[in-house]
Structures are given as C-alpha cells and as structure tokens.
Design an enzyme around this catalytic site. Structure first.
Site, PDB file in Angstrom:
ATOM      1  N   LYS A 125       0.818  -1.234  -0.120  1.00 21.83           N
ATOM      2  CA  LYS A 125      -0.072   0.079  -0.082  1.00 21.83           C
ATOM      3  C   LYS A 125       0.949   1.329  -0.040  1.00 21.83           C
ATOM      4  O   LYS A 125       1.803   1.232   0.574  1.00 21.83           O
ATOM      5  CB  LYS A 125      -0.886   0.138   1.359  1.00 21.83           C
ATOM      6  CG  LYS A 125      -2.053  -1.138   1.355  1.00 21.83           C
ATOM      7  CD  LYS A 125      -2.635  -0.727   2.757  1.00 21.83           C
ATOM      8  CE  LYS A 125      -3.761  -1.837   2.702  1.00 21.83           C
ATOM      9  NZ  LYS A 125      -4.939  -1.845   1.542  1.00 21.83           N
ATOM     10  N   ARG A 163     -10.380 -11.463   1.431  1.00 22.84           N
ATOM     11  CA  ARG A 163     -11.406 -12.326   0.982  1.00 22.84           C
ATOM     12  C   ARG A 163     -10.511 -13.597   1.032  1.00 22.84           C
ATOM     13  O   ARG A 163     -11.330 -14.892   0.932  1.00 22.84           O
ATOM     14  CB  ARG A 163     -11.878 -12.137  -0.405  1.00 22.84           C
ATOM     15  CG  ARG A 163     -10.678 -11.960  -1.319  1.00 22.84           C
ATOM     16  CD  ARG A 163     -11.110 -10.950  -2.668  1.00 22.84           C
ATOM     17  NE  ARG A 163     -11.025  -9.623  -2.109  1.00 22.84           N
ATOM     18  CZ  ARG A 163     -11.374  -8.499  -3.198  1.00 22.84           C
ATOM     19  NH1 ARG A 163     -11.890  -8.836  -4.392  1.00 22.84           N
ATOM     20  NH2 ARG A 163     -11.554  -7.414  -2.868  1.00 22.84           N
TER      21      ARG A 163
END
Length: 488
Positions: free
Chosen positions: A274, A348
C-alpha cells in the site's frame, strides 16, 4: 459504567448533572419546569438570553451553587414528536456533554418519539452514554478514563420503569460490545496480533459457563487444507490463528448463527504494498474480528437463549521473501483454486476458508463482517455498511436491526452478471475483478464459498473507524448484530 432507572423527584434527586431538554420555543418538559422553579427561574432566563442556540442537539451546561443537582445540561430538542434520528442526536449530544461529570441523570425519556416506545428511548440514551464514556488510554501515560461512572434514567411513573430497565439493559450491552471492539481496533498492530486475539478469546471464555473458545493453529489449518488463509500469513513472522468462540445459550439442537470476522491485524498490502500515507490505519483491518469479539461480550452480558458461533480469521499481511506473489495459485479448503492477482485483496482469502469451515456447524445463517474494500467507502461513504446476501429474509432482518439501532446498512446487488469478472485463465477463480464495482465483485468472490447456507456479508470499510482529528474505531456494526441476534 453503572446504569440504573428510577422514578425520582427532580427537586430532591442528587446528582452531579441533570439532563433536561428545551424545545424550539424554549418549552421545558415536566421535570425541567420543576427544576426551573427550584432554581428561581434561572433556566428560563438563560433560554430567553439565547445561550443555548437553536440547532437541534446544541447544549448548554449550567453550574449551580444550590440545590440537589450540581449542574444542569440543557439540550435543544425539536418539535414533538421527535423522529428517531432527532432523538438519537439528542441522546449522543447530552452524553458527550456529561462525560466529564462523575454521574448524571437523564430526563430525556420524558420526550415523545414517533413510533417508538420508552424501552427504545432508554436503549438509545443508555447506548449513547456508554459510547461517549469510551476513551483509549491503554498506551498513554498521561490519559485517564472519563470520570462518568454512574448514569441514571428517570421514569415519569412507576409503570414505565420496567420498559426503561429493559431498554437500558440492551443499550448498555450494545455499548459494552461496541467499546470492546473499539479497544481492540485502536490497539496498535505490534500489540494486537493474531496470538493476542487468541488469548483474548480464551480469557473471555474462561469465566463464562456458556462460552467456549478454541484456536486452530497453523499446523491444524494446513491439515484442513486452508491454503487461501495461509497464503496471507506467509510473509509475516506472526503465526495465524483461526479462533472459534461458541456461545451456547439455546438448546443443543438449535442451529447456531455463525459470525465470521476478518482479522487482519495489520495490512501492509503484502507484495502489492500500500502507499505509505495513512498506512497506520491498517491496524483497523481487523475491524470485523473486533466486532465479533464485541458481539460475544454483549451476549455474555445479556445471556439470551440462542446459539452463536464467532469465528475470527486472524493473520498479518506483510511483505517478505516468503510472502505470496501476484500470480501465485493456491488451493482453498473448499478445493477451489485461486489465482492471487493482488496480495492486497487478502481479506477475501482468509474469509473464504473460514466460510467453508463455518459449514461444519450446520448454521441457520452465516454473517461475515469485514473491512473488505475501499470501493465500498466510495459507494456509501462512512454512514452505512454495505450489505450483500444470498437470502432476502436474512438481508431484511439485518437492515431492520440497523434502522432500530441507527447502525445502518444498505443493501447492494449480488447479481450473477458480476461473477464473470472473477474468471481466471489459470485457476478456478481469481481474487480480484476489475476496477468497476470492486465491493460487489469482492462479495461475489465470497458468495462462491457460501452456497450451502443462508449468508450475508457486511463490508464495513467505511463504518469501522474514523480518520482525521476524530481518528478511532467506531465499534460498528456491533449494535446492529446484537439487535439482529436478539430478534432470532
């Protein structure tokens, strides 16, 4: 905080602060009028002077030198009957106005709220007081808790008392659960690790006869074939943990509701790292797990006759020589193979194996809670959690619980037309779709692992914490989920 409800005479009730309301025309409630008489008309004079202001929820604190109450907090109300939103605003404004007092008594339940009873009013006032009393001090040497430790609700008459007590009990438990979630969320990633969460689960279960806690370690997860979850933790020195907390309040034959919380205790993005700006806020990527802990604490407090399993998929997502790489293919517990195109879409991956594991409980419903996508923040902002479901009755029950508590969700589409974006040339599916509808395609990914039961997904990326000057965890959607579970 200690909560109580009582019938009392405002002219004799001793307190550090009494909370009363004034409507748009400076009209006072019955207790407010009596208090104004006791103070020789001081309240009325201050209202005429305009110090309170006209905006709904504005407050004015008055210090008294005589009388049973040391202070009076006046909060501006609107035209009766109030809406739900207006009453919640008054409740929160008044709670923030008295958190620096050692105790307070609220007379706000004398107001009328459209379509709501006294139990609901008590729930809102109590929850607001409990939330306002939270302050993160664990890592600060110069901070102290807010002094407010005792909060009382006033009942106009004895026949209202039971309703106020029932609402107060629920609101206090929802605030407690929310604050547990806030505390875990606000802890830094070097303290709140997967192992820390596992220890917290064992600690909670140790003192509760109806609650058990088990922890699956890395070796056990490997034996179960949880290749998706383990692919996330590969780059970290912190071992992962799959935590199961089982609240057994119902009959042994009653199917449980299973809550699944995403517990990425720090999310660097892995190899798909990130940007550095605001990366410190990625300690909040375990907001779903924190919520599950909060709900379990609330259930222990309320002792409802239901069965609930809380599963927490805890891992740290870090870059290293051993970390998963874009293009890697892993095999999930379900047997489906997944091509990892972006290691920052890791939530996920831990959730899909946990959703498969949830099936072993033969659940009546499974609800996962996750700070899953920035796309959900773009879609809904910070006001609502995104809701997806494969069963409309389940979705509606969650939406209704959100409306009751003010911890709202908004239903998003889960159409088959979105599924092809997850097709892979090399595996059964890939872990991201395209740029469009990112929150939807993330939910579509999870839905492939939840086809054997009624399932809902709450994307709380926009609601789990606040940034900026008010940075901190919110504890959402604990109130929504507690309300839903009690309705079952």
């Amino acid at each position: 905080m200690q909560f109580s409800a009582k019938v009392s005479d405002i002219t004799k009730q001793r307190s550090a602060c009494s909370i009363i309301s004034a409507d748009a025309k400076n009209g006072l409630s019955s207790s407010g009028k009596r208090l104004d008489q006791l103070t020789g008309g001081v309240i009325g004079k201050i209202l005429k002077r305009g110090d309170l202001g006209s905006k709904l929820g504005s407050t004015q604190l008055i210090n008294l030198f005589e009388g049973p109450s040391e202070r009076i907090l006046i909060v501006r109300a609107g035209k009766a009957p109030l809406t739900q939103a207006e009453f919640r605003k008054l409740a929160m404004a008044s709670a923030n106005g008295v958190k620096h007092c050692k105790d307070a008594i609220s007379y706000l339940c004398e107001l009328e709220v459209e379509g709501e009873n006294k139990a609901w009013q008590a729930q809102q006032v109590t929850m607001a007081a409990g939330l306002a009393g939270y302050r993160f001090i664990q890592c600060r040497s110069d901070a102290r808790p807010y002094p407010l430790t005792k909060f009382t609700l006033h009942a106009l008459e004895r026949k209202q008392l039971k309703a106020l007590q029932d609402g107060m009990k629920l609101g206090a438990a929802q605030a407690l659960g929310s604050n547990v979630a806030r505390e875990l969320g606000d802890l830094p990633g070097n303290i709140c690790t997967p192992s820390y969460l596992a220890a917290e689960a064992r600690k909670l279960a140790k003192k509760q006869a109806k609650l058990t806690a088990t922890v699956l370690d890395e070796k056990k997860m490997q034996s179960l074939g949880m290749g998706a979850l383990l692919s996330v933790s590969k780059g970290s020195d912190q071992p992962p943990a799959l935590i199961a907390m089982h609240y057994k309040g119902g009959k042994a034959s009653d199917k449980p509701v299973v809550l699944v919380g995403k517990g990425i205790t720090f999310d660097s993005g892995g190899i798909s790292i990130k940007p550095g700006l605001a990366m410190d806020e990625m300690k909040y990527d375990m907001g779903g797990a924190a919520c599950v802990f909060g709900v379990m604490n609330a259930l222990v407090e309320l002792q409802p006759s239901i069965n609930v399993v809380g599963l927490v998929a805890a891992a740290e997502n870090m870059p290293s020589g051993g970390a998963s790489k874009p293009g890697d293919i892993v095999t999930s517990m379900s047997g489906k193979t997944i091509e990892i195109l972006n290691t920052d879409a890791e939530g996920r991956l831990v959730l899909c194996d946990t959703l498969t594991y949830a099936g072993k409980y033969k659940p009546r419903a499974v609800i996962d809670i996750a700070t899953l996508t920035g796309a959900c923040v773009i879609a809904l902002g910070h006001h609502a959690s995104g809701l997806y479901a494969n069963n409309q009755a389940l979705a509606q029950a969650l939406l209704s619980a959100g409306e009751t508590t003010g911890d709202r969700a908004w239903q998003m589409p889960l159409w088959d037309e979105y599924q092809p974006s997850l097709d892979s040339n090399f595996a059964d599916l890939q872990n991201i779709g395209g740029r469009e509808a990112g929150s939807v395609t993330a939910a579509c990914f999870l839905s492939r692992f939840a086809r054997d039961y009624n399932w809902a997904h709450l994307d709380i990326a926009g609601s789990a914490w606040k940034s900026g000057a008010a940075k901190g965890a919110t504890g959402r959607p604990v109130p929504l989920l507690v309300e839903y579970l009690l309705g079952q």
